[in-house]
Design a protein around this motif. Structure first.
Motif, PDB file in Angstrom:
ATOM      1  N   THR A 392       0.851  -1.188   0.000  1.00 26.52           N
ATOM      2  CA  THR A 392       0.000   0.000   0.000  1.00 26.52           C
ATOM      3  C   THR A 392       0.884   1.235   0.000  1.00 26.52           C
ATOM      4  O   THR A 392       1.766   1.370   0.858  1.00 26.52           O
ATOM      5  N   VAL A 393       0.652   2.124  -0.953  1.00 33.63           N
ATOM      6  CA  VAL A 393       1.441   3.348  -1.075  1.00 33.63           C
ATOM      7  C   VAL A 393       0.520   4.544  -0.835  1.00 33.63           C
ATOM      8  O   VAL A 393      -0.537   4.676  -1.459  1.00 33.63           O
ATOM      9  N   SER A 394       0.935   5.397   0.081  1.00 29.42           N
ATOM     10  CA  SER A 394       0.240   6.650   0.352  1.00 29.42           C
ATOM     11  C   SER A 394       1.257   7.775   0.270  1.00 29.42           C
ATOM     12  O   SER A 394       2.463   7.520   0.154  1.00 29.42           O
ATOM     13  N   PRO A 395       0.841   9.035   0.335  1.00 27.82           N
ATOM     14  CA  PRO A 395       1.814  10.128   0.196  1.00 27.82           C
ATOM     15  C   PRO A 395       2.925  10.126   1.239  1.00 27.82           C
ATOM     16  O   PRO A 395       4.007  10.669   0.986  1.00 27.82           O
ATOM     17  N   ASP A 396       2.694   9.504   2.401  1.00 30.64           N
ATOM     18  CA  ASP A 396       3.717   9.563   3.445  1.00 30.64           C
ATOM     19  C   ASP A 396       4.238   8.197   3.879  1.00 30.64           C
ATOM     20  O   ASP A 396       5.011   8.101   4.834  1.00 30.64           O
ATOM     21  N   ALA A 397       3.849   7.095   3.178  1.00 35.26           N
ATOM     22  CA  ALA A 397       4.310   5.783   3.626  1.00 35.26           C
ATOM     23  C   ALA A 397       4.139   4.730   2.541  1.00 35.26           C
ATOM     24  O   ALA A 397       3.294   4.850   1.649  1.00 35.26           O
ATOM     25  N   VAL A 398       4.968   3.676   2.647  1.00 35.67           N
ATOM     26  CA  VAL A 398       4.777   2.435   1.897  1.00 35.67           C
ATOM     27  C   VAL A 398       4.672   1.324   2.928  1.00 35.67           C
ATOM     28  O   VAL A 398       5.597   1.097   3.709  1.00 35.67           O
ATOM     29  N   ARG A 399       3.522   0.636   2.948  1.00 37.30           N
ATOM     30  CA  ARG A 399       3.308  -0.466   3.888  1.00 37.30           C
ATOM     31  C   ARG A 399       3.320  -1.782   3.120  1.00 37.30           C
ATOM     32  O   ARG A 399       2.644  -1.924   2.096  1.00 37.30           O
ATOM     33  N   VAL A 400       4.089  -2.738   3.644  1.00 34.28           N
ATOM     34  CA  VAL A 400       4.201  -4.057   3.032  1.00 34.28           C
ATOM     35  C   VAL A 400       3.748  -5.084   4.063  1.00 34.28           C
ATOM     36  O   VAL A 400       4.378  -5.224   5.123  1.00 34.28           O
TER      37      VAL A 400
END
Length: 491
Positions: A392-400
């Motif tokens: 999941t990519v958002s403007p302030d993070a990448v969560r795996v």
């Protein structure tokens, strides 16, 4: 004339001047191949070296008698035939001996087409026949041209997927073949009677391929490292787009936040300062996986125009432990179960048991981009484990989020290899703080009850080069499944 190209490999000028034997023992075979390509004839500022090139061509003819040595193998012969013809079309003169040799080389190629290898090799063979068929005249040349065009029609239809990707799924080889297609479009402007009718389909194909390469290009302008890929071999998307525009080939750098290349199996997600490219692809065509790596569900991450997490790259094709390691899951930003790779890569270009991705899901909201996929590469192990990864990519993070289902006790290692330019500036209770140039600090947090560790690794940006770099990792030491772990990169 055909436009100059960047080198497809490191410059061989210094080596060839001092080399007494074009087939010198002790040099890697790939390096010897490059000696025989003559890519320097089309390199930047090649016109300034035309006298040296003429001498080098004459020397090659004298020192490489027909069907003797590496240079007469079909693949290097194909590239050399095109480069010599392009050099002549640029206004240089091929002497009588060189012209005679060129015809003999094409004759030899026609008799040794690489149907046993297929893929990019057979496309290179076909392109060379088309070039020679246009350049020479007479019944034999017409036969070369017909055979080359028939091969191109069949192979391009088979090898270029609907989303524009080349079916061997290597961004590097994709870019090489894209340049080949652009060269064919340019050839059609020089020989409209012979191949002009093929130009519209070649232009359309090049447009699709440019768009695919755009998706597989990081903000730094260079390719992602999936399967066999390295810098310095193929031209960049920007170079190829500029080159293609000269011949009416449109290209628009894809500005979408979420791009899913459904036939290839790659996704690109970009939000704010973060970007990720995710691999939910097969290892390659079922009958031609030779350039494939055990990299399923791996990803690469960029922040702004800098790479943060990268796969390992490719430094060699020579059979040995380095080649084996570079194709393994351990050299990629993915997980490894029970010290085994997701696909069984061996020798230099061999693959046995393979992972197959499935259940791909793509989602987009106003604030997040998400891709999920599973693969069955470990179902042969006791308990039939399955790895599912959600990015999941958002403007302030990448969560795996990594979920490993199944039964039994297993060891699991997830690796996130950092680009060598990244500095680990601190260790925290749940992860690390990283510095990515200047004041850019990224926090990495790992949640899920696993051991956090830092490993030593290598990055192979070009052939012949391996650079040390740190690898962030989490480890599950022989425990029961299922297991869920989240790794978060955040500003």
């Amino acid at each position: 004339m055909l436009s100059p190209t960047r080198f497809r490999f490191l410059s061989y000028a210094a080596e060839i001047n001092g080399l007494a034997d074009w087939n010198a023992r002790g040099l890697p075979r790939l390096w010897l191949y490059n000696l025989h390509y003559f890519d320097d004839l089309r390199a930047q500022e090649a016109a300034r070296r035309s006298a040296w090139h003429r001498t080098l061509i004459e020397r090659w003819v004298i020192e490489n008698p027909p069907r003797h040595g590496v240079g007469w193998e079909p693949y290097p012969a194909s590239l050399r035939i095109v480069n010599w013809i392009a050099w002549a079309l640029a206004g240089n003169e091929l002497g009588p001996l060189a012209l005679q040799s060129l015809a003999v080389q094409t004759r030899s190629l026609r008799a040794t087409l690489e149907f046993h290898l297929l893929g990019n090799h057979l496309l290179a063979n076909a392109k060379a026949l088309v070039f020679a068929g246009c350049f020479f005249s007479g019944r034999e040349a017409e036969g070369w041209l017909r055979k080359g065009l028939d091969l191109l029609d069949a192979q391009l239809a088979e090898q270029i997927l609907e989303d524009g990707g080349h079916f061997e799924l290597s961004p590097m080889y994709h870019a090489i073949i894209l340049e080949d297609v652009i060269d064919l479009v340019q050839l059609s402007t020089l020989f409209p009677e012979q191949v002009g009718g093929h130009a519209p389909s070649w232009r359309g194909l090049a447009t699709r391929m440019l768009n695919w390469l755009s998706v597989m290009t990081h903000p730094d302008g260079e390719i992602a490292f999936f399967n066999d890929s390295a810098f310095g071999v193929a031209r960049s998307h920007a170079d190829l787009a500029e080159h293609g525009a000269s011949f009416g080939i449109p290209s628009v750098r894809n500005a979408r936040s979420l791009n899913w290349l459904s036939e290839s199996g790659y996704a690109s997600l970009r939000a704010g300062r973060f970007g990720a490219i995710f691999d939910a692809a097969e290892i390659g065509p079922a009958y031609l996986p030779g350039h494939g790596h055990a990299d399923v569900l791996s990803l690469e991450i960029s922040v702004d125009d800098r790479r943060l997490v990268t796969n390992g790259g490719t430094s060699t094709y020579e059979i040995g432990p380095v080649r084996v390691r570079e194709r393994s899951s351990a050299e990629h930003a993915t997980i490894e179960l029970d010290d085994r790779s997701s696909s069984e890569t061996w020798s230099s270009f061999r693959v046995g048991r393979r992972a197959h991705p499935f259940d791909v899901e793509i989602a987009e909201t106003a604030s997040e981009l998400t891709v999920s996929a599973s693969h069955d590469g470990y179902r042969w192990l006791p308990g039939r484990p399955v790895h599912r990864r959600t990015v999941t990519v958002s403007p302030d993070a990448v969560r795996v989020v990594d979920l490993i289902t199944g039964a039994g006790d297993h060891s699991v290692v997830a690796r996130f290899p950092l680009h060598p330019a990244v500095t680990v500036v601190g260790v925290e209770s749940d992860g690390w703080r990283l510095e990515l140039g200047g004041s850019r600090v990224i926090r990495v947090a790992i949640r899920g009850g696993v051991e956090r560790c830092m490993l030593d690794g290598y990055f192979a940006p070009t052939f012949g080069q391996r650079v040390p770099r740190p690898v962030l990792a989490w480890r599950w030491q022989r425990g029961p499944l299922p297991l869920t772990v989240e790794t978060c990169f955040e500003l």
